[in-house]
Structures are given as structure tokens and as C-alpha cells.
Design a protein around this motif. Structure first.
Motif, PDB file in Angstrom:
ATOM      1  N   ARG A 161       0.818  -1.218   0.000  1.00  0.00           N
ATOM      2  CA  ARG A 161       0.000   0.000   0.000  1.00  0.00           C
ATOM      3  C   ARG A 161       0.849   1.264   0.000  1.00  0.00           C
ATOM      4  O   ARG A 161       0.380   2.334  -0.330  1.00  0.00           O
ATOM      5  N   SER A 162       2.101   1.151   0.412  1.00  0.00           N
ATOM      6  CA  SER A 162       2.975   2.298   0.594  1.00  0.00           C
ATOM      7  C   SER A 162       3.884   2.493  -0.603  1.00  0.00           C
ATOM      8  O   SER A 162       4.371   1.533  -1.179  1.00  0.00           O
ATOM      9  N   GLU A 163       4.122   3.724  -0.958  1.00  0.00           N
ATOM     10  CA  GLU A 163       5.093   4.027  -2.010  1.00  0.00           C
ATOM     11  C   GLU A 163       6.474   4.268  -1.413  1.00  0.00           C
ATOM     12  O   GLU A 163       7.467   4.249  -2.107  1.00  0.00           O
ATOM     13  N   GLU A 164       6.521   4.516  -0.128  1.00  0.00           N
ATOM     14  CA  GLU A 164       7.765   4.952   0.508  1.00  0.00           C
ATOM     15  C   GLU A 164       8.652   3.812   0.995  1.00  0.00           C
ATOM     16  O   GLU A 164       9.857   3.861   0.879  1.00  0.00           O
ATOM     17  N   THR A 165       8.055   2.816   1.572  1.00  0.00           N
ATOM     18  CA  THR A 165       8.815   1.777   2.241  1.00  0.00           C
ATOM     19  C   THR A 165       9.458   0.812   1.261  1.00  0.00           C
ATOM     20  O   THR A 165       8.793   0.279   0.377  1.00  0.00           O
ATOM     21  N   ALA A 166      10.737   0.568   1.440  1.00  0.00           N
ATOM     22  CA  ALA A 166      11.424  -0.450   0.642  1.00  0.00           C
ATOM     23  C   ALA A 166      11.079  -1.814   1.218  1.00  0.00           C
ATOM     24  O   ALA A 166      10.890  -1.959   2.426  1.00  0.00           O
ATOM     25  N   VAL A 167      11.006  -2.811   0.370  1.00  0.00           N
ATOM     26  CA  VAL A 167      10.656  -4.150   0.839  1.00  0.00           C
ATOM     27  C   VAL A 167      11.657  -4.643   1.880  1.00  0.00           C
ATOM     28  O   VAL A 167      11.277  -5.301   2.847  1.00  0.00           O
ATOM     29  N   ASP A 168      12.926  -4.316   1.707  1.00  0.00           N
ATOM     30  CA  ASP A 168      13.934  -4.754   2.683  1.00  0.00           C
ATOM     31  C   ASP A 168      13.627  -4.214   4.079  1.00  0.00           C
ATOM     32  O   ASP A 168      13.770  -4.928   5.060  1.00  0.00           O
ATOM     33  N   ALA A 169      13.212  -2.952   4.150  1.00  0.00           N
ATOM     34  CA  ALA A 169      12.888  -2.356   5.442  1.00  0.00           C
ATOM     35  C   ALA A 169      11.645  -2.992   6.041  1.00  0.00           C
ATOM     36  O   ALA A 169      11.616  -3.331   7.229  1.00  0.00           O
ATOM     37  N   ALA A 170      10.618  -3.173   5.232  1.00  0.00           N
ATOM     38  CA  ALA A 170       9.369  -3.762   5.725  1.00  0.00           C
ATOM     39  C   ALA A 170       9.574  -5.195   6.195  1.00  0.00           C
ATOM     40  O   ALA A 170       9.146  -5.576   7.290  1.00  0.00           O
ATOM     41  N   LEU A 171      10.239  -5.998   5.378  1.00  0.00           N
ATOM     42  CA  LEU A 171      10.476  -7.394   5.754  1.00  0.00           C
ATOM     43  C   LEU A 171      11.488  -7.503   6.884  1.00  0.00           C
ATOM     44  O   LEU A 171      11.314  -8.319   7.793  1.00  0.00           O
ATOM     45  N   GLY A 172      12.541  -6.703   6.821  1.00  0.00           N
ATOM     46  CA  GLY A 172      13.544  -6.754   7.871  1.00  0.00           C
ATOM     47  C   GLY A 172      12.962  -6.454   9.235  1.00  0.00           C
ATOM     48  O   GLY A 172      13.256  -7.151  10.213  1.00  0.00           O
ATOM     49  N   SER A 173      12.130  -5.428   9.317  1.00  0.00           N
ATOM     50  CA  SER A 173      11.493  -5.079  10.574  1.00  0.00           C
ATOM     51  C   SER A 173      10.593  -6.199  11.077  1.00  0.00           C
ATOM     52  O   SER A 173      10.613  -6.568  12.247  1.00  0.00           O
ATOM     53  N   ALA A 174       9.792  -6.759  10.178  1.00  0.00           N
ATOM     54  CA  ALA A 174       8.897  -7.863  10.556  1.00  0.00           C
ATOM     55  C   ALA A 174       9.699  -9.084  10.995  1.00  0.00           C
ATOM     56  O   ALA A 174       9.371  -9.725  12.010  1.00  0.00           O
ATOM     57  N   LEU A 175      10.746  -9.417  10.272  1.00  0.00           N
ATOM     58  CA  LEU A 175      11.565 -10.574  10.641  1.00  0.00           C
ATOM     59  C   LEU A 175      12.278 -10.360  11.965  1.00  0.00           C
ATOM     60  O   LEU A 175      12.440 -11.305  12.751  1.00  0.00           O
ATOM     61  N   ASP A 176      12.689  -9.119  12.245  1.00  0.00           N
ATOM     62  CA  ASP A 176      13.291  -8.819  13.547  1.00  0.00           C
ATOM     63  C   ASP A 176      12.309  -9.087  14.673  1.00  0.00           C
ATOM     64  O   ASP A 176      12.653  -9.734  15.670  1.00  0.00           O
ATOM     65  N   VAL A 177      11.084  -8.608  14.522  1.00  0.00           N
ATOM     66  CA  VAL A 177      10.063  -8.816  15.557  1.00  0.00           C
ATOM     67  C   VAL A 177       9.775 -10.311  15.715  1.00  0.00           C
ATOM     68  O   VAL A 177       9.755 -10.839  16.833  1.00  0.00           O
ATOM     69  N   LEU A 178       9.568 -10.993  14.609  1.00  0.00           N
ATOM     70  CA  LEU A 178       9.237 -12.423  14.654  1.00  0.00           C
ATOM     71  C   LEU A 178      10.378 -13.254  15.210  1.00  0.00           C
ATOM     72  O   LEU A 178      10.151 -14.272  15.879  1.00  0.00           O
ATOM     73  N   GLY A 179      11.604 -12.831  14.952  1.00  0.00           N
ATOM     74  CA  GLY A 179      12.768 -13.580  15.436  1.00  0.00           C
ATOM     75  C   GLY A 179      13.201 -13.197  16.836  1.00  0.00           C
ATOM     76  O   GLY A 179      14.179 -13.736  17.367  1.00  0.00           O
ATOM     77  N   GLY A 180      12.493 -12.252  17.448  1.00  0.00           N
ATOM     78  CA  GLY A 180      12.802 -11.855  18.817  1.00  0.00           C
ATOM     79  C   GLY A 180      13.995 -10.936  18.928  1.00  0.00           C
ATOM     80  O   GLY A 180      14.632 -10.840  19.981  1.00  0.00           O
ATOM     81  N   VAL A 181      14.313 -10.218  17.852  1.00  0.00           N
ATOM     82  CA  VAL A 181      15.461  -9.302  17.868  1.00  0.00           C
ATOM     83  C   VAL A 181      15.037  -7.963  18.423  1.00  0.00           C
ATOM     84  O   VAL A 181      14.024  -7.428  18.099  1.00  0.00           O
TER      85      VAL A 181
END
Length: 181
Positions: A161-181
């Protein structure tokens, strides 16, 4: 690329073109098949549903392989998050943009609410299998894979939905949360 692959790609491309111009709900499978130069029966040999034209995930084997080859000492969640992170690092820019286009249609079409969840069964199964091969019980592997895919789906739909967010940032943030980082 062999005939099956060319036809599959032509159907995907035709669907995206028509969905972008006419909208998902106003586009029929017969129109997609005609645009791709095949019969509607051929379309359904490649994609079991109209939703599948948007949700077919070519990244499952790559993600599962990366999870399978993570260090044995890692927890299931860590193997999933880091394996998926490794897999995404290998995805080319054109594939990322095509994914964004498909997910944007899903995110903006009310009748497709829940489609990502329905379409993620194969991904969960592939990741569950990779974890089971690592020695994780089937039940625990399914819970871990389901949790990670639900989290990534939320992140990817937000990114689409966003034009601003790079996929690396979106996925990286989600993976950090899911991985307990």
C-alpha cells in the motif's frame, strides 16, 4: 523456458494487466485467458482459482531451502526468520516490483480480504516441511511457520500500500520482531 512456463507467465502478465485497467472484480477468467492466447481450461490448469493468479508464490522453494540449511543449533523461529531473510536477499528487483503490484491489488480489493491467508497454505507447508527435516515436531513446526507467514503477510500488505517503504525495510522489521530481535 519451456511451454508450461511461458504459458504460466503469459497468464500472470495478462491477469495483472487486466486487473490494473479494469479492476479485479470486473475482470473475468475468460478475458484473462483470451489476452494470454489460451483457453479458459488452460488457465485453470495453471491456476486453480482467479485468486491464485495474484497469490501464486514462486519464492516457497527458495525460502524452504534456506530454512532447511540454517545452523542446527537455531530455534525454529530463528531458522525461519533468518532463512527467509537470506532468501529475500536473492530476489531480484523485477520480482519485487511484480510482487508489490500483485499485493497492491489484493490490499485494495475488498473481496480479496483474507485471500493472502487462504493462499499461504503451500508456503506454510513448505516451511513446516523444512523445519521437520531439521528435527522440529510437526505441530511446533506448523505453529512457527504459520506465525511467521501471518506476520510477513501483514508486513507485505502494508508495504504494497505504501510508495515509501522499501521491501527490505518492511520485511527486515517484521523478521526482527518475529525472530525476537
Amino acid at each position: 523456458m519451456e511451454r508450461w512456463g511461458r504459458t504460466h507467465e503469459a497468464l500472470s502478465r495478462a491477469a495483472l494487466e487486466l486487473f490494473a485497467v479494469r479492476g479485479y472484480e470486473a475482470t473475468g477468467t475468460a478475458q484473462i485467458a483470451a489476452r494470454a492466447g489460451v483457453s479458459e481450461m488452460t488457465l485453470f490448469r495453471h491456476f486453480p482459482t482467479k485468486e491464485a493468479l495474484l497469490l501464486a508464490d514462486p519464492f516457497d522453494p527458495l525460502m524452504a531451502e534456506r530454512v532447511r540449511t540454517r545452523p542446527a543449533r537455531e530455534t525454529a523461529m530463528r531458522a525461519l526468520t533468518e532463512g527467509i531473510r537470506q532468501a529475500w536477499a536473492q530476489v531480484d528487483a523485477a520480482s519485487v516490483e511484480a510482487l508489490r503490484e500483485r499485493l497492491r491489488i489484493v490490499a485494495l480489493t475488498p473481496s480479496l480480504r483474507g485471500a493472502v491467508e487462504r493462499g499461504s497454505e503451500e508456503t506454510v507447508a513448505a516451511l513446516t516441511g523444512a523445519l521437520v527435516e531439521r528435527g522440529v515436531s510437526v505441530g511446533q513446526a506448523r505453529v512457527a511457520a504459520s506465525a511467521v507467514i501471518a506476520g510477513l503477510s501483514a508486513a507485505l500488505l502494508g508495504w504494497a500500500r505504501s510508495e515509501e517503504t522499501a521491501v527490505d525495510a518492511a520485511l527486515g522489521s517484521a523478521l526482527d520482531v518475529l525472530g525476537g530481535v
